[in-house]
Design a protein around this motif. Structure first.
Motif, PDB file in Angstrom:
ATOM      1  N   GLY A  16      74.993  25.663  65.204  1.00 28.67           N
ATOM      2  CA  GLY A  16      76.379  25.338  65.784  1.00 28.67           C
ATOM      3  C   GLY A  16      77.022  24.232  65.509  1.00 28.67           C
ATOM      4  O   GLY A  16      78.010  23.998  66.008  1.00 28.67           O
ATOM      5  N   GLN A  17      76.307  23.182  65.288  1.00 29.77           N
ATOM      6  CA  GLN A  17      76.839  21.824  65.444  1.00 29.77           C
ATOM      7  C   GLN A  17      78.073  21.588  64.531  1.00 29.77           C
ATOM      8  O   GLN A  17      78.004  22.204  63.343  1.00 29.77           O
ATOM      9  CB  GLN A  17      76.041  20.779  65.078  1.00 29.77           C
ATOM     10  N   LYS A  18      79.216  21.057  65.003  1.00 36.89           N
ATOM     11  CA  LYS A  18      80.403  20.922  64.134  1.00 36.89           C
ATOM     12  C   LYS A  18      80.031  19.321  63.405  1.00 36.89           C
ATOM     13  O   LYS A  18      79.405  18.587  63.635  1.00 36.89           O
ATOM     14  CB  LYS A  18      81.666  20.340  64.869  1.00 36.89           C
ATOM     15  N   LEU A  19      80.296  19.933  61.862  1.00 38.06           N
ATOM     16  CA  LEU A  19      80.038  18.875  60.811  1.00 38.06           C
ATOM     17  C   LEU A  19      81.153  17.687  60.808  1.00 38.06           C
ATOM     18  O   LEU A  19      82.432  18.067  60.563  1.00 38.06           O
ATOM     19  CB  LEU A  19      79.641  19.448  59.642  1.00 38.06           C
ATOM     20  N   PRO A  20      80.611  16.580  60.525  1.00 34.22           N
ATOM     21  CA  PRO A  20      81.771  15.494  60.822  1.00 34.22           C
ATOM     22  C   PRO A  20      82.398  15.040  59.419  1.00 34.22           C
ATOM     23  O   PRO A  20      82.867  14.019  59.422  1.00 34.22           O
ATOM     24  CB  PRO A  20      80.878  14.184  61.379  1.00 34.22           C
ATOM     25  N   PHE A  21      82.384  15.781  58.299  1.00 33.75           N
ATOM     26  CA  PHE A  21      82.608  15.511  56.988  1.00 33.75           C
ATOM     27  C   PHE A  21      83.435  16.849  56.610  1.00 33.75           C
ATOM     28  O   PHE A  21      83.250  17.832  56.997  1.00 33.75           O
ATOM     29  CB  PHE A  21      81.554  15.150  56.339  1.00 33.75           C
ATOM     30  N   ALA A  22      84.133  16.520  55.350  1.00 37.41           N
ATOM     31  CA  ALA A  22      84.932  17.571  54.793  1.00 37.41           C
ATOM     32  C   ALA A  22      83.990  18.416  53.892  1.00 37.41           C
ATOM     33  O   ALA A  22      82.834  17.714  53.239  1.00 37.41           O
ATOM     34  CB  ALA A  22      86.217  16.944  53.668  1.00 37.41           C
ATOM     35  N   ARG A  23      84.282  19.782  53.673  1.00 37.32           N
ATOM     36  CA  ARG A  23      83.566  20.356  52.773  1.00 37.32           C
ATOM     37  C   ARG A  23      83.697  19.973  51.317  1.00 37.32           C
ATOM     38  O   ARG A  23      82.915  20.191  50.479  1.00 37.32           O
ATOM     39  CB  ARG A  23      83.782  22.047  52.917  1.00 37.32           C
ATOM     40  N   ALA A  24      84.771  19.464  50.998  1.00 37.59           N
ATOM     41  CA  ALA A  24      85.578  19.046  49.828  1.00 37.59           C
ATOM     42  C   ALA A  24      86.649  17.934  49.766  1.00 37.59           C
ATOM     43  O   ALA A  24      87.497  18.165  50.802  1.00 37.59           O
ATOM     44  CB  ALA A  24      85.654  20.052  48.757  1.00 37.59           C
ATOM     45  N   VAL A  25      86.627  17.193  48.728  1.00 41.71           N
ATOM     46  CA  VAL A  25      87.907  16.305  48.779  1.00 41.71           C
ATOM     47  C   VAL A  25      88.353  16.246  47.361  1.00 41.71           C
ATOM     48  O   VAL A  25      87.409  16.207  46.445  1.00 41.71           O
ATOM     49  CB  VAL A  25      87.586  15.056  49.018  1.00 41.71           C
ATOM     50  N   GLU A  26      89.705  16.616  47.369  1.00 41.15           N
ATOM     51  CA  GLU A  26      90.223  16.527  45.920  1.00 41.15           C
ATOM     52  C   GLU A  26      91.331  15.371  45.741  1.00 41.15           C
ATOM     53  O   GLU A  26      91.900  15.013  46.535  1.00 41.15           O
ATOM     54  CB  GLU A  26      91.165  17.942  45.812  1.00 41.15           C
ATOM     55  N   ALA A  27      91.244  14.590  44.614  1.00 40.25           N
ATOM     56  CA  ALA A  27      91.997  13.554  44.309  1.00 40.25           C
ATOM     57  C   ALA A  27      92.219  13.259  42.885  1.00 40.25           C
ATOM     58  O   ALA A  27      91.035  13.499  42.283  1.00 40.25           O
ATOM     59  CB  ALA A  27      91.443  12.169  45.019  1.00 40.25           C
ATOM     60  N   GLY A  28      93.509  12.985  42.346  1.00 42.64           N
ATOM     61  CA  GLY A  28      93.302  12.924  40.957  1.00 42.64           C
ATOM     62  C   GLY A  28      92.845  13.676  39.804  1.00 42.64           C
ATOM     63  O   GLY A  28      92.323  13.431  38.701  1.00 42.64           O
ATOM     64  N   GLY A  29      92.853  14.976  40.183  1.00 38.47           N
ATOM     65  CA  GLY A  29      92.247  16.005  39.364  1.00 38.47           C
ATOM     66  C   GLY A  29      90.758  16.160  39.548  1.00 38.47           C
ATOM     67  O   GLY A  29      90.351  17.162  38.933  1.00 38.47           O
ATOM     68  N   TRP A  30      90.016  15.521  40.589  1.00 40.93           N
ATOM     69  CA  TRP A  30      88.824  15.706  40.804  1.00 40.93           C
ATOM     70  C   TRP A  30      88.642  16.277  42.243  1.00 40.93           C
ATOM     71  O   TRP A  30      89.418  16.263  42.805  1.00 40.93           O
ATOM     72  CB  TRP A  30      88.187  14.359  40.874  1.00 40.93           C
ATOM     73  N   LEU A  31      87.529  17.238  42.258  1.00 43.47           N
ATOM     74  CA  LEU A  31      87.076  17.654  43.308  1.00 43.47           C
ATOM     75  C   LEU A  31      85.537  17.489  43.512  1.00 43.47           C
ATOM     76  O   LEU A  31      84.633  17.725  42.688  1.00 43.47           O
ATOM     77  CB  LEU A  31      87.357  19.253  43.250  1.00 43.47           C
ATOM     78  N   ARG A  32      85.398  17.028  44.699  1.00 41.57           N
ATOM     79  CA  ARG A  32      84.002  16.679  45.103  1.00 41.57           C
ATOM     80  C   ARG A  32      83.425  17.467  46.361  1.00 41.57           C
ATOM     81  O   ARG A  32      84.190  17.413  47.186  1.00 41.57           O
ATOM     82  CB  ARG A  32      83.796  15.180  45.574  1.00 41.57           C
ATOM     83  N   VAL A  33      82.768  18.480  46.002  1.00 42.01           N
ATOM     84  CA  VAL A  33      82.244  19.434  47.136  1.00 42.01           C
ATOM     85  C   VAL A  33      81.116  18.847  47.634  1.00 42.01           C
ATOM     86  O   VAL A  33      79.940  18.266  47.192  1.00 42.01           O
ATOM     87  CB  VAL A  33      81.716  20.621  46.203  1.00 42.01           C
ATOM     88  N   SER A  34      80.924  18.606  49.054  1.00 42.41           N
ATOM     89  CA  SER A  34      79.883  18.066  49.735  1.00 42.41           C
ATOM     90  C   SER A  34      78.550  19.126  49.516  1.00 42.41           C
ATOM     91  O   SER A  34      78.768  20.102  49.251  1.00 42.41           O
ATOM     92  CB  SER A  34      80.031  18.274  51.181  1.00 42.41           C
ATOM     93  N   GLY A  35      77.538  18.402  49.920  1.00 40.99           N
ATOM     94  CA  GLY A  35      76.003  19.176  49.458  1.00 40.99           C
ATOM     95  C   GLY A  35      76.017  20.464  50.421  1.00 40.99           C
ATOM     96  O   GLY A  35      76.501  20.513  51.446  1.00 40.99           O
ATOM     97  N   GLN A  36      75.677  21.618  49.523  1.00 45.28           N
ATOM     98  CA  GLN A  36      75.565  22.929  50.248  1.00 45.28           C
ATOM     99  C   GLN A  36      74.280  23.305  50.326  1.00 45.28           C
ATOM    100  O   GLN A  36      73.530  23.150  49.234  1.00 45.28           O
ATOM    101  CB  GLN A  36      76.512  23.612  49.561  1.00 45.28           C
ATOM    102  N   THR A  37      73.879  23.664  51.314  1.00 46.72           N
ATOM    103  CA  THR A  37      72.478  24.692  51.568  1.00 46.72           C
ATOM    104  C   THR A  37      72.536  25.884  51.697  1.00 46.72           C
ATOM    105  O   THR A  37      73.636  26.546  51.629  1.00 46.72           O
ATOM    106  CB  THR A  37      71.787  24.032  52.651  1.00 46.72           C
ATOM    107  N   PRO A  38      71.430  26.527  51.670  1.00 51.56           N
ATOM    108  CA  PRO A  38      71.682  28.063  51.678  1.00 51.56           C
ATOM    109  C   PRO A  38      71.768  28.504  52.899  1.00 51.56           C
ATOM    110  O   PRO A  38      70.695  29.175  53.875  1.00 51.56           O
ATOM    111  CB  PRO A  38      70.216  28.657  51.384  1.00 51.56           C
ATOM    112  N   MET A  39      73.141  28.361  53.535  1.00 57.61           N
ATOM    113  CA  MET A  39      73.485  28.756  54.897  1.00 57.61           C
ATOM    114  C   MET A  39      74.506  29.767  54.784  1.00 57.61           C
ATOM    115  O   MET A  39      75.433  29.746  53.942  1.00 57.61           O
ATOM    116  CB  MET A  39      73.908  27.763  55.810  1.00 57.61           C
ATOM    117  N   THR A  40      74.438  30.639  55.981  1.00 56.62           N
ATOM    118  CA  THR A  40      75.607  31.385  56.067  1.00 56.62           C
ATOM    119  C   THR A  40      75.996  31.415  57.801  1.00 56.62           C
ATOM    120  O   THR A  40      74.813  31.603  58.468  1.00 56.62           O
ATOM    121  CB  THR A  40      75.149  32.997  55.651  1.00 56.62           C
ATOM    122  N   ASP A  41      77.020  31.171  57.963  1.00 57.33           N
ATOM    123  CA  ASP A  41      77.375  31.146  59.391  1.00 57.33           C
ATOM    124  C   ASP A  41      76.793  30.270  60.043  1.00 57.33           C
ATOM    125  O   ASP A  41      76.303  30.272  61.411  1.00 57.33           O
ATOM    126  CB  ASP A  41      77.574  32.357  60.074  1.00 57.33           C
ATOM    127  N   GLY A  42      76.508  28.851  59.516  1.00 54.93           N
ATOM    128  CA  GLY A  42      75.664  27.850  60.148  1.00 54.93           C
ATOM    129  C   GLY A  42      74.209  28.276  60.429  1.00 54.93           C
ATOM    130  O   GLY A  42      73.592  27.167  61.122  1.00 54.93           O
TER     131      GLY A  42
END
Length: 130
Positions: A16-42
């Motif tokens: 349940g810890q709050k993550l200190p980063f964005a799930r994704a960031v979009e700029a100049g046509g690029w979308l960078r998605v942060s690393g995703q693990t096999p999680m559901t509801d934390g």
């Protein structure tokens, strides 16, 4: 060029810890998605490498869809496996997801800070959003 951040309101990690980063960031046509693990509801969803790989990619795809990107926009994937023996099974799922138009990729074996078998991130590009 503006920068748009998705999920900065507080994603949830293990315990349940709050993550200190964005799930994704979009700029100049690029979308960078942060690393995703096999999680559901934390919480990590138990299962083998095939099930965990599918869920990690499903989490990426859900974030991409929220931002208006599709699987056809993925240009690069970074994958981390916790065991080299997972490589062949990971590749099978990867091929199912990306089909005849696979993105570039790096895949390595490392320990993860979350108790799971795989973590993936994606980089997407859409020229119409540049």
């Amino acid at each position: 060029m503006s920068i748009k951040r998705y999920g900065v309101e507080g994603g949830v990690g293990t315990g349940g810890q709050k993550l200190p980063f964005a799930r994704a960031v979009e700029a100049g046509g690029w979308l960078r998605v942060s690393g995703q693990t096999p999680m559901t509801d934390g919480e990590v969803v138990e299962g083998g490498i095939i099930e965990q790989t599918r869920l990690a990619f499903d989490n990426c795809l859900a974030i991409m869809q929220e931002a208006g990107y599709g699987v056809e926009d993925v240009v690069h994937v970074t994958a981390v496996l916790t065991d080299a023996r997972y490589f062949s099974s990971f590749n099978k799922v990867f091929a199912e997801i990306f089909g005849a138009n696979p993105p570039a990729r790096i895949c390595s074996v490392q320990d993860l800070v979350v108790d799971c078998k795989v973590e993936v991130d994606v980089s997407c590009y859409r020229a119409d959003r540049a």
